[in-house]
Scaffold this active site. Structure first.
Site, mmCIF file in Angstrom:
data_model
loop_
_atom_site.group_PDB
_atom_site.id
_atom_site.type_symbol
_atom_site.label_atom_id
_atom_site.label_comp_id
_atom_site.label_asym_id
_atom_site.label_seq_id
_atom_site.Cartn_x
_atom_site.Cartn_y
_atom_site.Cartn_z
ATOM 1 N NE ARG A 1 1.271 4.311 9.828
ATOM 2 C CZ ARG A 1 1.247 3.064 9.446
ATOM 3 N NH1 ARG A 1 -0.220 2.579 9.611
ATOM 4 N NH2 ARG A 1 2.202 2.359 9.378
ATOM 5 C CG HIS B 1 -2.278 3.082 4.644
ATOM 6 N ND1 HIS B 1 -2.587 2.565 6.073
ATOM 7 C CD2 HIS B 1 -2.063 1.883 3.898
ATOM 8 C CE1 HIS B 1 -2.757 1.277 5.964
ATOM 9 N NE2 HIS B 1 -2.322 0.877 4.886
ATOM 10 C CB SER C 1 -0.951 -0.016 1.070
ATOM 11 O OG SER C 1 -1.880 -0.982 1.284
#
Lengths: 208, 208
Positions: free
Chosen positions: A39, A42, A16
């Site tokens: 993040r 993500h 990812s």
């Protein structure tokens, strides 16, 4: 079972982050901010976090120092609390706490005609030792923190100010960013959420 | 304290939904889907949910019927669990459950080399009575549900399939939408999350 070729679960997170980098193309992020920005992307699949995350100068350094010194992380929702990796936090002696569901917070909020978030922030400002706030929901939490900090009685090590929404949210974030000598990570504008607050905490915890 | 005029906390949600409608302009939503779409936007400030939420024909009707009959809502994260309004759920005798943190789920996942989400879905498929899934994180949860449902051994009343991410997510959602006679609400594409899963559940609970 089916004909789709799935990536093995243990490789998903690595892959990812590679795909996020691929989409960023030639954009080079500040290496200190990079894990936090990535993040947030993500956890939301929303590349707006590339643009809207604002960091005060020593936000990350201060937060990491506080984590190493066993800071308390205070959230404004049980969702953010649930999303923070408590195992990794515990490694550093970091306690994660949310006052919102406490019965006496509810009672005091009712009696005083305040939000539970406001009362929770008052409680949190009495915590001994370094404190990091992870605010993903309540603008009133940021408004109260702004007031307490302005009075000079209390100073957290970091405010993660990422409430989401259409009312009071933009203004409350601007208030936090207007404070001098305060370290913050703020998602400018409407976007954010408990998931983003938790993701930023986890990015800090994973990259000490 | 400061010069910004804030909206009173008890009016925030109402005002937020008004502002969302204002931004939608002339767009007229299906009245049944409207509270769900708007709450997903409300929880993320992301208008992509206007486009990406896909509803099977009887998804909402089925879900509301199941709620009125005391369905169990199963989530794939403690974050989604934390975000669902348990007080309102309890009014209908709805129990909200997440197997992910159970010690024996962890042990079985390790032993079998599966994800905890996979094991959790197996457990959930043994629940008596109507079941609604709220999947905001793990594509493997959807992949396992697809497999179990294909075998014909179990049929949930609704799958809310809104995991977020860059790997396996799009494909896992397509698998769910490929099932015949299954009611689903799916966020097509990469977007979603535990916050969206919880928001959709709450929109259903608030509009019975």
């Amino acid at each position: 079972m089916n004909n789709i070729k799935f990536v093995e679960p243990h490789n998903i997170e690595k892959r990812s982050f590679e795909l996020i980098q691929k989409e960023l193309g030639d954009i080079i992020l500040d290496p200190e901010k990079e894990p936090i920005i990535k993040r947030a992307i993500h956890t939301s699949a929303d590349f707006d976090y590339l643009e809207n995350l604002c960091f005060s100068e020593n936000a990350i350094k201060n937060a990491k120092h506080a984590i190493k010194n066993g800071a308390t992380i205070v959230t404004d929702t049980n969702m953010a609390l649930a999303g923070i990796n408590k195992k990794v936090a515990a490694k550093y002696g970091v306690n994660v706490h949310c006052f919102m569901a406490d019965e006496d917070v509810f009672t005091e909020a009712e009696e005083r005609g305040e939000t539970r978030a406001t009362i929770s922030m008052e409680r949190a400002s009495k915590i001994e030792g370094p404190v990091i706030f992870a605010i993903g929901n309540a603008p009133t939490a940021l408004i109260k923190l702004h007031e307490i900090i302005k009075e000079g009685k209390f100073k957290p090590e970091l405010i993660i100010g990422v409430p989401v929404g259409f009312v009071n949210v933009v203004e409350a974030k601007e208030l936090i960013m207007s404070l001098e000598n305060l370290e913050y990570i703020v998602a400018k504008g409407r976007k954010g959420g408990s998931n983003i607050a938790a993701a930023i905490c986890n990015a800090l915890l994973y990259n000490i």
